[in-house]
Each structure stands twice: as C-alpha cells, then as structure tokens.
Design a protein around this motif. Structure first.
Motif, PDB file in Angstrom:
ATOM      1  N   VAL A 173      27.992  82.077  71.124  1.00 41.63           N
ATOM      2  CA  VAL A 173      27.776  82.287  69.698  1.00 41.63           C
ATOM      3  C   VAL A 173      27.937  83.785  69.483  1.00 41.63           C
ATOM      4  N   SER A 174      29.007  84.174  68.815  1.00 38.55           N
ATOM      5  CA  SER A 174      29.386  85.590  68.781  1.00 38.55           C
ATOM      6  C   SER A 174      28.547  86.438  67.843  1.00 38.55           C
ATOM      7  N   ASN A 175      27.963  85.818  66.830  1.00 43.16           N
ATOM      8  CA  ASN A 175      27.182  86.602  65.876  1.00 43.16           C
ATOM      9  C   ASN A 175      25.952  85.822  65.442  1.00 43.16           C
ATOM     10  N   TYR A 176      24.898  85.956  66.217  1.00 44.43           N
ATOM     11  CA  TYR A 176      23.621  85.323  65.876  1.00 44.43           C
ATOM     12  C   TYR A 176      22.657  86.438  65.505  1.00 44.43           C
ATOM     13  N   GLU A 177      22.563  86.700  64.210  1.00 44.75           N
ATOM     14  CA  GLU A 177      21.755  87.823  63.728  1.00 44.75           C
ATOM     15  C   GLU A 177      22.176  89.125  64.405  1.00 44.75           C
ATOM     16  N   GLY A 178      23.506  89.279  64.554  1.00 49.07           N
ATOM     17  CA  GLY A 178      24.038  90.501  65.135  1.00 49.07           C
ATOM     18  C   GLY A 178      24.055  90.540  66.653  1.00 49.07           C
ATOM     19  N   LYS A 179      23.611  89.465  67.299  1.00 51.15           N
ATOM     20  CA  LYS A 179      23.586  89.408  68.752  1.00 51.15           C
ATOM     21  C   LYS A 179      24.529  88.315  69.259  1.00 51.15           C
ATOM     22  N   THR A 180      24.804  88.366  70.565  1.00 49.10           N
ATOM     23  CA  THR A 180      25.662  87.376  71.207  1.00 49.10           C
ATOM     24  C   THR A 180      24.809  86.480  72.093  1.00 49.10           C
ATOM     25  N   LEU A 181      24.969  85.178  71.927  1.00 49.30           N
ATOM     26  CA  LEU A 181      24.281  84.209  72.781  1.00 49.30           C
ATOM     27  C   LEU A 181      25.310  83.559  73.693  1.00 49.30           C
ATOM     28  N   VAL A 182      25.097  83.653  74.995  1.00 53.64           N
ATOM     29  CA  VAL A 182      26.011  83.084  75.986  1.00 53.64           C
ATOM     30  C   VAL A 182      25.243  82.100  76.852  1.00 53.64           C
ATOM     31  N   GLY A 183      25.814  80.925  77.095  1.00 60.06           N
ATOM     32  CA  GLY A 183      25.093  79.987  77.942  1.00 60.06           C
ATOM     33  C   GLY A 183      25.823  78.687  78.154  1.00 60.06           C
TER      34      GLY A 183
END
Length: 320
Positions: A168-178
């Motif tokens: 998820v490239s833009n989750y509240e300005g952060k990146t979620l990888v998993g």
C-alpha cells in the motif's frame, strides 16, 4: 486450479500445469489472481538452476546465514523443538476448534511452507530494515530487494503486488509492505513500514483467523491512527436495484474449493464465505466493502452488464 498436494516433485506438477483440467478466464496479463500452483514454478526454477532441492537451497542459502534456527520446512523436524504450538481447525458441525497435525504441503511449500516463529521472522525482517545486517548475512543489492514490493500489478484501488510482497503505497503518507498466508491450523501476516523501521508479525495457530486485520490494527497503533481505521476512505454511494442484481450470485475459486455468496436481505447486501456472513456497503457501482473489515470486493462485468467475477483479497472468484 484445484490444489493437488499428492503430486510428487516438480516434474509431476509441471505435467499437471501443462495438462490439467482448467480454463483461462482471461488473456495473460489482463487480470491478476494469486495462484499457488503457478507460484511454485519458482521452486522448479531454483532446483533447475542450483542443482539442489528447493528445501536444501533455501535452508543453506537463506535460513542458516540469517540464523533462523527455529524455522524449517520439515514437519518431522518440529518434534525436535520444544514449545511448539498446536494447530487448530474449526469444526462447523460441532461448533468448536479441533487440534490437527501439522500438514505436509508437498510442492506447495514453495508458496509458504516454512514453519517459523515471530522471533525468527523479526530476524528475517532485518534484511529489509538493517543494511549492515543484510551486508553481513545475505549481501543482496538494495535495488533487487526493493523490487519485491515495488508496485508491479494493481490489486485494487489502494494496493499493488510486487515480486512476492503486497504494498500500500500511500497509507496516511506511509508505505505498508507485507504478505499473509494460511494452511490448515495456521493464519499469518508478516509486514513492515519502511519509513518507520517498524516490523509487525502476526502468527495464529488456527485456520481462517483474520491475521491481516490484526496486523492492520497494530499498524494503526504504531502510526498513532484510530485502531479501526480502514485503508479505504468511506464514501456514500446508494446502489439502485439494477446495480445490485448485476452482482448477486455465487462465485467460486477452485483452489481450496471456496465459494462466496453475494446476497440481499431487507435491502442490505451481504457476503457469506467460510461459514461467516458479513455485511457489505457500496463504494461505487462495481465495488463493495466488507463493513466489519474494510476489505474491498471488486466486481468485473461482462458486456451484458452482469458480473462474471469478483476479486476477494488476492484471488479472482468466478461466477458459478
């Protein structure tokens, strides 16, 4: 494709892929649908190039150098460990959890057959978060490593799939990888937030548990966000009856013989899958969202306007 754990070795599995009883629902490259049978082709390639068994190669080249001493492909090896969890599978008829043996996955272990611990997975995560650890233990170029989560294929409106990791490239300005995984008696999700050097591991010793939802809730806490914040911004959309009728029906995926029933009752849409009935709200004319989890269901319409498929998670379910 139907899961065939009994196949012995990659040669038999390649024959199954070549001659199996299945049909393409679209041209290659048109849509994305996760499939363990094709994922394990990577294992066949590793054996061909290395001249070693897949198990041996990964153990010698990855598990041992990283010091993952409680991670193994071998179910029998678990008997040598102490403090090993017991897998449980829910018995719908008896309405309780039943202990089961650790399953042997055959060729499918390529797609996630390592039995591991949260501590070992935290150590493994240092490949992504600790350059000095990576240089000393597994010297892979950063550019190659990041390709694992560089967006390659769009999964839905907010997430993509790279080489084996979802992002998820833009989750509240952060990146979620998993990435999540499951087998009889196990539900899991592993991932990290690169900008925060934060790693989260969820391992559950029971089937069909919402490990990914727990992971997201923990990520929300780590990012000082509301616990139940969804990846999808809620919008108001009211479906007309004709739009609803296009989506109603039974959809299936051969892998796991799973069905998803989309129904309407008292003007409310719902999905029933794996014995659970969950409420749905409309995001737009072709996207429904599971209210309890915030997960989207993306429907694909044929020329006559009727849905021929729906993406549930990473898999495409076809109308039955």
């Amino acid at each position: 494709m139907r899961r065939c754990v009994q196949l012995d070795g990659f040669d038999e599995h390649l024959d199954y892929l070549r001659n199996g009883d299945y049909e393409l629902f679209a041209e290659p490259g048109d849509y994305f649908s996760y499939c363990n049978d094709t994922f394990l082709l990577l294992g066949a390639i590793i054996e061909k190039v290395s001249g070693q068994s897949y198990r041996t190669y990964v153990t010698e080249k990855l598990l041992k150098p990283l010091g993952l001493t409680r991670s193994t492909y071998d179910v029998d090896h678990l008997e040598r460990f102490d403090n090993v969890s017991i897998p449980y599978v829910y018995n719908k008829e008896k309405n309780h959890q039943e202990a089961v043996a650790w399953p042997k996955l055959g060729n499918y272990e390529v797609g996630g057959g390592i039995r591991s611990t949260a501590v070992d997975l935290i150590t493994y995560s240092r490949l992504y978060t600790d350059p000095s650890f990576r240089k000393a233990r597994f010297p892979i170029r950063e550019r190659v490593l990041k390709s694992m989560w560089r967006p390659l294929i769009e999964v839905n409106d907010f997430s993509s799939y790279g080489y084996a990791l979802q992002v998820v490239s833009n989750y509240e300005g952060k990146t979620l990888v998993g990435h999540g995984g499951s087998q009889p008696g196990v539900s899991s999700y592993f991932g990290f937030i690169p900008e925060e050097d934060t790693v989260i591991v969820v391992l559950l010793n029971c089937s069909d548990a919402p490990a990914d939802d727990l992971w997201r809730a923990i990520a929300n806490v780590a990012l000082d966000l509301p616990l139940e914040q969804s990846m999808i911004e809620e919008t108001e959309y009211t479906m007309i009856d004709e739009e609803k009728k296009r989506l109603l029906g039974v959809y299936y995926v051969r892998e796991g013989n799973t069905e998803a029933h989309i129904t309407e009752e008292s003007d409310r849409l719902a999905i029933t899958m794996d014995g659970r009935k969950l409420s749905l709200r409309a995001e737009n004319a072709t996207t429904l969202v599971i209210e309890e989890t915030g997960k989207p269901l993306t429907f694909y319409l044929s020329e006559d306007g009727i849905a021929w498929g729906v993406r549930v998670g990473l898999r495409m379910f076809l109308r039955k």
